[in-house]
Design a protein around this motif. Structure first.
Motif, PDB file in Angstrom:
ATOM      1  N   ARG B  43     -13.475 -11.085  34.703  1.00 44.33           N
ATOM      2  CA  ARG B  43     -13.924 -12.346  35.273  1.00 44.33           C
ATOM      3  C   ARG B  43     -15.136 -12.145  36.185  1.00 44.33           C
ATOM      4  O   ARG B  43     -16.097 -12.909  36.150  1.00 44.33           O
ATOM      5  CB  ARG B  43     -12.789 -12.976  36.070  1.00 44.33           C
ATOM      6  N   GLY B  44     -15.097 -11.079  36.966  1.00 39.99           N
ATOM      7  CA  GLY B  44     -16.206 -10.841  37.882  1.00 39.99           C
ATOM      8  C   GLY B  44     -17.498 -10.587  37.134  1.00 39.99           C
ATOM      9  O   GLY B  44     -18.539 -11.169  37.438  1.00 39.99           O
ATOM     10  N   LEU B  45     -17.419  -9.718  36.131  1.00 39.03           N
ATOM     11  CA  LEU B  45     -18.638  -9.348  35.410  1.00 39.03           C
ATOM     12  C   LEU B  45     -19.190 -10.531  34.627  1.00 39.03           C
ATOM     13  O   LEU B  45     -20.381 -10.825  34.691  1.00 39.03           O
ATOM     14  CB  LEU B  45     -18.351  -8.171  34.474  1.00 39.03           C
ATOM     15  N   THR B  46     -18.310 -11.198  33.885  1.00 41.31           N
ATOM     16  CA  THR B  46     -18.813 -12.333  33.112  1.00 41.31           C
ATOM     17  C   THR B  46     -19.290 -13.433  34.050  1.00 41.31           C
ATOM     18  O   THR B  46     -20.308 -14.065  33.810  1.00 41.31           O
ATOM     19  CB  THR B  46     -17.721 -12.898  32.172  1.00 41.31           C
ATOM     20  N   GLY B  47     -18.555 -13.606  35.148  1.00 42.01           N
ATOM     21  CA  GLY B  47     -18.928 -14.648  36.094  1.00 42.01           C
ATOM     22  C   GLY B  47     -20.287 -14.412  36.714  1.00 42.01           C
ATOM     23  O   GLY B  47     -20.982 -15.355  37.086  1.00 42.01           O
ATOM     24  N   SER B  48     -20.665 -13.150  36.847  1.00 44.27           N
ATOM     25  CA  SER B  48     -21.965 -12.939  37.473  1.00 44.27           C
ATOM     26  C   SER B  48     -23.067 -12.651  36.455  1.00 44.27           C
ATOM     27  O   SER B  48     -24.224 -12.932  36.723  1.00 44.27           O
ATOM     28  CB  SER B  48     -21.882 -11.805  38.508  1.00 44.27           C
ATOM     29  N   LEU B  49     -22.713 -12.101  35.306  1.00 41.43           N
ATOM     30  CA  LEU B  49     -23.768 -11.752  34.342  1.00 41.43           C
ATOM     31  C   LEU B  49     -23.992 -12.841  33.295  1.00 41.43           C
ATOM     32  O   LEU B  49     -25.098 -13.020  32.805  1.00 41.43           O
ATOM     33  CB  LEU B  49     -23.433 -10.427  33.648  1.00 41.43           C
TER      34      LEU B  49
END
Lengths: 312, 435, 399, 273
Positions: B43-49
């Motif tokens: 979630r963090g990676l997709t949410g920021s990238l």
């Protein structure tokens, strides 16, 4: 109880620990060999390998209950995934935290601090992205773990320990061959012996250093996966203690010396287990430290001496 | 080199810088972006990238790159600006330096009463005590060039000595003292520990010394944790350690829970130690340390007993650390082995190097900045990510300013020469070179 | 030199990032900013580890506190507006006084949930007592804390002197065990709990072997190494113990349980509330965890609809399931809210402290009533067991 | 051979081995008080090893090295540490100059001078009067020494910024600062230009005659050796193959053979000395 009737019961699992230490220690020793620097962030390379292996193997296994040959494949996939992740992280690490400083001929302590900074950054980033609780790895084999695979001197060897030891042995032998017999290995040895002369002889130092980091990262990352396999869990803080131990092992064997790292790792693994049987688990580090000091007082350069170039 | 070559090289550099800018932007994006979790690790990676954030950040990065690359006038302006405020320039001039120190001291005396209680607390527990620690380690690492990763052990020894002599530990001392008096015992105990550790190990080379001191630090914590009947174990001493008090010649004063009196006590100690160490640095002893750091063989040939001077540095560092331990213990009243773990040793080392190795002002400023930073940052970022930001700050700092905020004059000369390839940047790990 | 110029590029980027994240984190943290409609604003502070090695434990509680506050506000019947604020002590005594001071300085903070750890409580409580600001700890179990005479100290969790002997009585009297291997995780939580257990078990005539096995960095801010457990398992096996008592947290307990299983240990496993978490079963494996006894001074949550709803809402807010001490933190916060409701808009710090002495609030883990020294009244310790991959309540330890 | 009474340094049958390599084999050399004695020999003859054995860097396997300080009892140098040897009154320079590069010229000499100071860290921290007096005396001596080697106007420059010849002289000044009775110079003229060489020759002669110091000199430059040395010892493969006045040695067939054999090789190699 201490050292007598259950000796092999402690000794055998110690070997498996030792192989893990050896795999990680090699990362420290290789980098030390070419750069004379302690790569403090190597423990995070190890941790990344654990996560890489965990995600891939959990995704690959999905809902299956692997057994037999498919187990071998899953373990292999996990090792490769862990190793590749570790390699990539080590490569990036060198580019970001080491190369710019090397260009500036920064003092050694600046490297140490930038590596510490990188370590803080990486493990907290992992904690942020993947959660701060341990993640569980799906077992690649379905066996009753309480049933020993076979026994040595009456001590039972379980499957996990056997897998760890076997994988480690294969990787260690491959590495030894690589450093001894290939051009890549020649380059590493040349830089380790004398970077300036190697540069004069046309060795591309930057590339060799990069490659050294990647090799160390591959081994460290694979160790990260094997570690996760043994404890069925991976967490963002898992790198710290094994990293410290492996570093101790590398120094014990003679930092910069490949075979020294292997010997140091095995020795530390076994000594820790035996110390646990004699003094209890909370005194293990104390015993390990005393042994380290004693070894260094008798042999100031570690058990097998220092140079990567000379004795490997 | 022809004009075309030069141009292609420049283009290459520019392209690389663009790449760095974009990657840097993405890293900052991920750092400040949403977090993942155990159940949703991506979630963090997709949410920021994979969100509009990434576009914004990359655009910002590219814009900055373009700004700096194509507006040369502006670029020179900025670099002139950064050069003008670069502390080293100001510090290099003696007059400015004197005035600066006087102003700093005046500020250190006058400002705290106007701070909130919280910042006063931070100024004592987290900055003041660590300034002392950094000053001590600076002697070991900065002056004598020895890498000590177990430095916090002496701090622990100081703190536990104070606990023992004030009667707070499960084992009773022969006589109970005021914490002020225990400073003497603690300093002596820490010094003895420093000498006992240093005696067999200071003959080892730099990196080996590092691991042995590291191990020493670890075992001191383990002893503190395991010997429950002596130290109180992981819970720490069962009785709170008393605050400082003066009871002398009719003067009675008791330091209590409020922070300002402690702050001024610490400030006085810090100034005292600064003066002492400044004298030391510019004396025979300080020069001997520099000589050892630069060339141990030549130092010995010039009549310097290198081993003795290293041991001396170790002992002085250790006793300063022990001293800080007493102040800490008496202020916080509660100590546990967790206060003395390896990460603390590393932290103090970071303070010293971040501030500028070998520089007294650097140690003070480094400690103040690094200890202040998380407290200031935590209003803006998720607290759990604090150390990630701290790590990033360290890396960026070392890439762009490896000499630290305020390097000592000697150190910055050494570094300048190293950058020019004349000498080794430090003698930390070089063994006695071939004669 | 190119690089130097580039530092100028990095810094504004970082600043931009910080600003952006500051905006987003404000948005995340509950969304009831600003005082509303002339109602006074009261803040409930939370002090616990939010960064560092023990951050997860801190987060377990943080979201429970937030949840309780959100729910109270959502009902809309309060004569005041509640807000959440937090202070990070990293679980350590060193950072704790500053964290406490931060909450004390904020004049809107009316009461505090926490500090989470015993060491942090010991260092911070003099400050809170001096400011007359009540603290209700969900998790500090050291018996020493109740003996210091702090008027502001309360806890909703049983101390080790209540839980350890109850565990020992159950193991020896109920299960009929005579040979016990007791392990603590060398932490400020495990050591005193093990001591209390060991003393009682010996008094009951059991033979107790004790070993301290430091918690691992993988699980908590310990100094131990995951690789230590196989050797410990060998020692336990060789001792012929019928029961292993573990004073520590589920993550390390799971590692120990697995090592014991692999070493061929077939005796019983027993742990405490630090291990009362389904993740213990997940990490140890269902077959390994099967039959493990876990004690807790908390009522069974699984059949209580209120507790079920709490668990569901918690997961929605936090993004992870409830874990160790989440429910206690929820109860602690709700106890404070109950007190505030009684006091109404004229509540002060001093009044909250006074009122907490006489509070009687039915929480989801237990009925919250305090003894004069701040300890929770009644020492109802419940025993749970892992059965079929689930944690099942066996009822009160004493019964 | 000198009479026992004025012997300053007595190297007695010293053998030094590293692994399988013998650097010094049964070497005996005696130096008289006040004498300027030169040691010559082809590369790898063991000259620098001899210096290192005297100054305590290496520890010979057998033999003895005795030093007879002025007005004191003779002492054996075997097993002593480098700084102890310096304090006994033997100072040295290095073949590849080893200055403290990031310190100033003045500070470099001061470090040498401070070898004989006694005040410790506590009086330094507290700036006790005794310490201040000593500091002043040290400054004065350092300035005098800089004057003597002709570097006074460069006192505040960094050591690394000096030209090569001046660095050589600074190293000698630093060594003189330790107030030695015997000065060991390891190829002081190596790498210097003819002018610098001339200055050095004068300097060394002054040290020997005006200051009255005994000098043990390793040098490749034969002209310098012949003009300075009273007596010459020739080493080859770690053995003393000849000793005597410069004239005697020059005509010794063994020396000629040793030199002709290796000098040709050296010229062909163009290697460092």
């Amino acid at each position: 109880m201490c050292l007598t009737n259950h000796f092999w019961d402690y000794f055998v699992p110690g070997i498996a620990n030792g192989f893990l230490y050896a795999l990680i220690a090699l990362g420290y020793t290789l980098v030390y060999g070419v750069l004379q620097l302690i790569n403090f962030a190597h423990s995070e390379v190890f941790m990344s390998g654990g996560f890489g292996g965990l995600f891939v193997i959990n995704w690959a296994i999905a809902d299956r209950h692997p057994h037999g040959l498919s187990s071998v494949w899953f373990v292999l996939i996990g090792i490769i995934a862990g190793a590749v992740t570790g390699g990539v992280v080590a490569f990036v690490l060198e580019r970001v935290a080491y190369r710019p400083l090397r260009r500036r001929h920064a003092p050694k302590l600046a490297f140490l601090i930038s590596a510490i900074g990188m370590s803080y950054f990486l493990y907290n980033l992992a904690g942020k992205e993947f959660g701060r609780d341990a993640r569980t790895m799906k077992p690649p084999f379905t066996v009753t773990p309480s049933k020993p695979l076979f026994t040595i001197f009456g001590a039972s060897v379980n499957l996990y320990d056997a897998v760890i030891a076997l994988s480690a042995i294969i990787m260690l032998v491959l590495l030894d061959r690589l450093v001894q017999n290939t051009r890549l290995g020649q380059g590493i040895r040349a830089v380790a012996q004398d970077a300036d002369t190697a540069a004069l002889m046309g060795v591309n130092i930057d590339r060799v250093i990069s490659q050294t980091f990647v090799i160390g990262g591959l081994l460290g990352g694979a160790a990260g996966f094997l570690f996760g396999l043994g404890t069925a869990g991976v967490s963002y803080t898992m790198g710290f203690t094994p990293g410290l131990k492996a570093f101790t092992a590398a120094v014990l064997g003679g930092i910069g010396n490949i075979r020294g790292a292997m010997l140091g790792g095995l020795l530390l693994g076994v000594v820790e287990n035996l110390a646990s049987s004699c003094f209890g688990a909370s005194w293990v580090d104390v015993v390990a430290f005393y042994i380290l000091v004693l070894v260094l007082l008798v042999r100031p350069m570690g058990l097998l001496g220092e140079r990567l170039g000379r004795s490997a | 080199m022809t004009r075309r070559d030069l141009r292609s090289v420049l283009m290459g550099v520019r392209a690389r810088q663009l790449g760095t800018a974009v990657l840097g932007a993405l890293v900052v994006d991920v750092m400040t972006g949403p977090s993942g979790s155990l159940t949703a690790p991506t979630r963090g990676l997709t949410g920021s990238l994979l969100s509009i954030r990434a576009v914004i950040f990359v655009a910002l990065g590219v814009a900055l790159w373009a700004f700096l690359t194509f507006r040369d006038r502006l670029a020179t302006y900025t670099s002139r600006w950064t050069a003008a405020i670069a502390p080293s320039r100001l510090v290099a001039d003696r007059r400015y330096r004197r005035a600066g120190y006087a102003a700093l001291l005046a500020a250190a005396i006058a400002v705290p009463p106007y701070l909130s209680q919280y910042w006063q607390e931070v100024a004592v527990d987290q900055i003041g005590v660590y300034v002392l620690l950094a000053l001590g380690l600076n002697v070991v690492v900065g002056f004598a060039g020895l890498l000590d990763l177990g430095y916090i052990a002496f701090y622990a020894i100081g703190a536990y000595s104070c606990a023992y002599w004030t009667g707070s530990l499960p084992i009773r001392p022969p006589h109970v003292f005021n914490p002020f008096v225990t400073i003497i015992f603690a300093v002596i105990a820490a010094m003895i520990a420093g000498v006992v550790l240093g005696f067999p190990t200071l003959r080892l080379r730099g990196d080996y010394l590092a691991i042995v001191t590291l191990g020493f630090g670890e075992i001191i914590t383990i002893y503190a944790n395991n010997l429950q009947s002596v130290t109180g174990g992981a819970q720490g001493p069962p009785k709170p350690i008393p605050h400082f008090s003066i009871n002398l010649l009719g003067i009675h004063y008791q330091w209590k829970i409020s922070n300002l009196p402690y702050y001024y006590l610490l400030l006085a100690f810090v100034v005292l130690i600064l003066v002492l160490f400044h004298n030391l640095e510019n004396s025979r002893v300080g020069r001997a340390w520099t000589a050892i750091r630069e060339d141990e063989v030549a130092a010995a040939a010039s009549g310097i007993n290198t081993f003795r001077y290293k041991l001396l540095a170790f002992a002085i560092g250790a006793s300063t650390s022990g001293f800080a331990g007493v102040l800490f213990a008496s202020k916080i009243q509660v100590i546990t082995p967790l206060s003395f773990v390896l990460q603390q040793s590393i932290l103090v080392l970071v303070l010293v190097i971040f501030g500028g190795m070998g520089s007294l002002a650097g140690a003070v400023v480094g400690a103040a900045v690094i200890q202040w930073l998380p407290n200031a940052l935590k209003t803006y970022v998720d607290k759990a990510d604090l150390f990630m930001y701290l790590g990033a700050v360290l890396v960026v700092m070392m890439i762009y300013r490896p000499q630290g905020i305020i390097p000592s004059r000697r150190r910055s000369r050494e570094l300048a020469m190293a950058e020019a390839g004349l000498v080794e940047a430090d003698a930390l790990t070089t063994a006695s070179k071939e004669v | 030199m190119n690089q130097r110029r580039f530092v100028a590029a990095v810094i504004p980027l970082a600043v931009a990032g910080l600003v952006l994240s500051a905006c987003s984190s404000n948005k995340n943290s509950g969304g009831q900013g600003g005082s509303s409609g002339g109602k006074p604003v009261f803040k409930i502070g939370y002090e616990g580890p939010l960064s560092g090695g023990n951050a997860q434990l801190g987060l377990n509680m943080k979201y429970a506190v937030q949840l309780a506050i959100n729910e109270a506000n959502a009902k809309g019947d309060l004569p005041f507006t509640l807000q959440y604020t937090e202070a990070d002590d990293q679980g350590s005594g060193d950072k704790s006084p500053a964290a406490a001071q931060q909450l004390i300085d904020d004049k809107q903070v009316i009461a505090v949930v926490g500090p989470a750890f015993s060491g942090a409580t010991k260092a911070a409580e003099p400050k809170f007592a001096d400011a007359n600001l009540a603290t209700v700890s969900p998790s500090a179990t050291s018996p020493l804390l109740a003996t210091q005479g702090w008027k502001t100290f309360f806890r909703v969790v049983a101390d080790d002197n209540a839980q350890g002997p109850a565990d020992a009585d159950y193991a020896v009297k109920k299960l009929g065990i005579t040979n016990i291997f007791a392990i603590d995780d060398a932490s400020a939580y495990g050591q005193p709990l093990e001591k209390a257990f060991e003393d009682e078990a010996k008094k009951n005539g059991a033979q107790v072997t004790h070993q301290s096995v430091p918690g691992t960095t993988q699980c908590q801010a310990g100094s131990g190494n995951t690789q230590q457990y196989p050797a410990v398992a060998q020692t336990i096996k060789a001792s012929g113990a019928q029961l292993v008592f573990y004073a520590g947290y589920y993550c390390d307990f799971a590692l120990l349980a697995k090592a014991l299983h692999q070493a061929g240990y077939t005796g019983k496993l027993f742990s405490d509330d630090g291990s009362l978490d389904p993740k213990y079963i997940e990490q140890a494996g269902a077959d390994v965890a099967e039959g493990t006894y876990i004690s807790c001074a908390c009522a069974d949550l699984s059949n209580d609809p209120k507790a079920q709803k709490f668990a569901a809402d918690f997961k929605k807010l936090a993004g992870f399931p409830i874990s160790v001490y989440s429910a206690e933190a929820y109860d602690a916060t709700n106890t404070i809210i109950a007190v505030l409701k009684e006091l109404g808009a004229s509540a002060t710090r001093a009044k909250v402290v006074e009122k907490l002495r006489t509070v009687d609030y039915q929480g989801i883990t237990k009925e919250v009533k305090f003894q004069p020294n701040g300890n929770i009244s009644g020492n109802a310790v419940y025993i749970y067991q892992v059965q079929g991959g689930k944690i099942v309540s066996l009822g009160l330890a004493g019964s | 051979m000198a009479a026992d009474a004025d012997v300053l340094l007595d190297v007695d049958a010293v053998t030094l081995r590293f692994g399988g390599v013998t650097s010094l084999a049964d070497v005996s050399i005696r130096q008289r008080r006040g004498e300027l004695l030169a040691v010559i020999g082809p590369n790898g003859a063991g000259k620098t090893s001899l210096f290192n054995a005297i100054t305590g860097v290496y520890h010979p396997q057998s033999g003895d090295i005795r030093f007879h300080p002025f007005g004191g009892k003779p002492v054996s140098l075997i097993g002593r540490k480098v700084h102890e040897v310096t304090k006994l009154g033997i100072a040295r320079t290095f073949q590849n100059i080893r200055l403290f590069a990031a310190l100033t010229v003045f500070e470099n000499v001061k470090i040498g001078v401070e070898a004989r100071q006694r005040t410790g860290p506590i009086s330094a921290m507290l700036q006790l009067p005794r310490r201040r007096r000593e500091e002043r005396e040290g400054d004065q001596l350092a300035v005098e020494l800089l004057e003597f080697v002709g570097l006074r106007d460069r006192a505040n420059d960094l050591a690394a910024s000096l030209p090569y010849g001046a660095q050589r002289r600074l190293e000698i000044a630093r060594a003189l600062g330790t107030r030695p009775q015997l000065l060991l110079l390891d190829e002081p003229a190596a790498g210097t230009n003819p002018v610098e060489k001339q200055e050095l020759e004068t300097l060394i002669r002054h040290i020997n005659t005006e200051m009255g110091l005994s000098i043990l000199l390793i040098e490749h430059d034969m002209r310098l050796v012949m003009s300075l040395a009273e007596r010459v010892v020739v080493l080859n493969f770690g053995k003393v193959i000849a000793q005597g006045t410069p004239a005697e040695v020059q005509n010794d067939p063994a020396v000629i053979e040793a030199y002709l054999g290796t000098r040709a090789a050296r010229a062909a190699e163009g290697g460092p000395s």
